[in-house]
Design a protein around this motif. Structure first.
Motif, PDB file in Angstrom:
ATOM      1  N   GLU A 109      15.480 -33.115  15.070  1.00 58.43           N
ATOM      2  CA  GLU A 109      15.821 -32.245  13.943  1.00 58.43           C
ATOM      3  C   GLU A 109      16.570 -31.007  14.424  1.00 58.43           C
ATOM      4  OE1 GLU A 109      12.008 -31.573  12.084  1.00 58.43           O
ATOM      5  OE2 GLU A 109      12.014 -33.543  11.119  1.00 58.43           O
ATOM      6  N   GLU A 112      20.126 -32.111  15.237  1.00 61.19           N
ATOM      7  CA  GLU A 112      20.921 -32.453  14.055  1.00 61.19           C
ATOM      8  C   GLU A 112      21.169 -31.270  13.122  1.00 61.19           C
ATOM      9  OE1 GLU A 112      18.647 -35.730  12.516  1.00 61.19           O
ATOM     10  OE2 GLU A 112      19.399 -37.100  14.068  1.00 61.19           O
ATOM     11  N   SER A 113      20.592 -30.116  13.442  1.00 58.99           N
ATOM     12  CA  SER A 113      20.814 -28.946  12.590  1.00 58.99           C
ATOM     13  C   SER A 113      22.249 -28.443  12.755  1.00 58.99           C
ATOM     14  CB  SER A 113      19.819 -27.837  12.943  1.00 58.99           C
ATOM     15  OG  SER A 113      20.161 -27.232  14.171  1.00 58.99           O
ATOM     16  N   ASP A 114      22.673 -27.568  11.847  1.00 59.56           N
ATOM     17  CA  ASP A 114      24.022 -27.003  11.896  1.00 59.56           C
ATOM     18  C   ASP A 114      24.103 -25.753  12.769  1.00 59.56           C
ATOM     19  OD1 ASP A 114      25.044 -28.958  10.209  1.00 59.56           O
ATOM     20  OD2 ASP A 114      24.561 -27.815   8.397  1.00 59.56           O
ATOM     21  N   LYS A 151      19.758 -24.298  18.565  1.00 61.18           N
ATOM     22  CA  LYS A 151      19.165 -25.633  18.572  1.00 61.18           C
ATOM     23  C   LYS A 151      18.154 -25.756  19.710  1.00 61.18           C
ATOM     24  CE  LYS A 151      23.097 -28.131  16.648  1.00 61.18           C
ATOM     25  NZ  LYS A 151      23.962 -29.308  16.764  1.00 61.18           N
ATOM     26  N   ARG A 206      15.048 -23.749  18.963  1.00 62.69           N
ATOM     27  CA  ARG A 206      14.229 -24.460  17.968  1.00 62.69           C
ATOM     28  C   ARG A 206      13.484 -25.635  18.602  1.00 62.69           C
ATOM     29  NH1 ARG A 206      18.331 -24.897  12.763  1.00 62.69           N
ATOM     30  NH2 ARG A 206      18.539 -22.645  12.439  1.00 62.69           N
TER      31      ARG A 206
END
Length: 182
Positions: free
Chosen positions: A61, A64-66, A72, A75
């Motif tokens: 996830e 795949e985040s923007d 990223k 996270r």
């Protein structure tokens, strides 16, 4: 039963633990335990399979985040720590990983661990390509270094000790990100 098995595996180690120990821990006789489970390997797989897949999903996830690659990565590393807090049994994945390759029922867990590493590697590679991370470091070695730091927390972390898992995760993320920035 799984909670009792987790406690026995943590206390005794997987190699020394016996199903009889699990039966005593949960307060049932050995014959009753055998009605539900045949081997301690089955218990280990049942304990760590779902949390391991959850960890990989959280890392994916983040990938795949923007967000930019450094966010990223932050996270993904925060999710790793949050998953340790939420699913303490996942520590068995790290402490008993050398047994997993020999357990046929654990092949999905082993494949998942590889997928986690590849997902983390993809974040690092995105950061290098986008110029957010240094390009003079081997991305695979960076990924292995990050996993080494995080997968060994269980060896020295003391609950209620000097630092919480969240604080440790924040320091680790800061160290990793400062080392990767150009």
């Amino acid at each position: 039963m799984l909670k009792g098995a987790a406690e026995v595996f943590r206390r005794e180690g997987f190699a020394r633990a016996r199903l009889e120990d699990v039966a005593v821990e949960v307060g049932i006789n050995r014959a009753s335990l055998y009605y539900y489970v045949g081997t301690k390997e089955e218990l280990l797989v049942a304990l760590i399979e779902q949390p391991a897949f959850t960890m990989t999903r959280h890392c994916r996830e983040a990938l795949e985040s923007d967000a930019p690659a450094d966010e990223k990565l932050r996270r993904a590393l925060q999710a790793f720590i949050e998953d340790l807090i939420t699913h303490p049994e996942v520590v068995l994945l790290f402490s008993e990983s050398h047994y997993l390759a020999a357990i046929p029922q654990a092949s999905d867990i082993v494949t998942n661990a590889d997928a986690y590493g590849k997902t983390l590697l993809a974040i690092i590679e995105q950061g290098i390509v986008s110029g957010v991370f240094r390009n003079d470091l081997d991305p695979r070695l960076v990924m292995l270094g990050i996993l080494g730091m995080h997968n060994w927390i269980h060896r020295w972390y003391v609950p209620g000790g000097r630092n919480s898992l969240t604080e440790i995760g924040d320091v680790f993320a800061a160290m990793v990100l400062s080392g990767l920035r150009p």
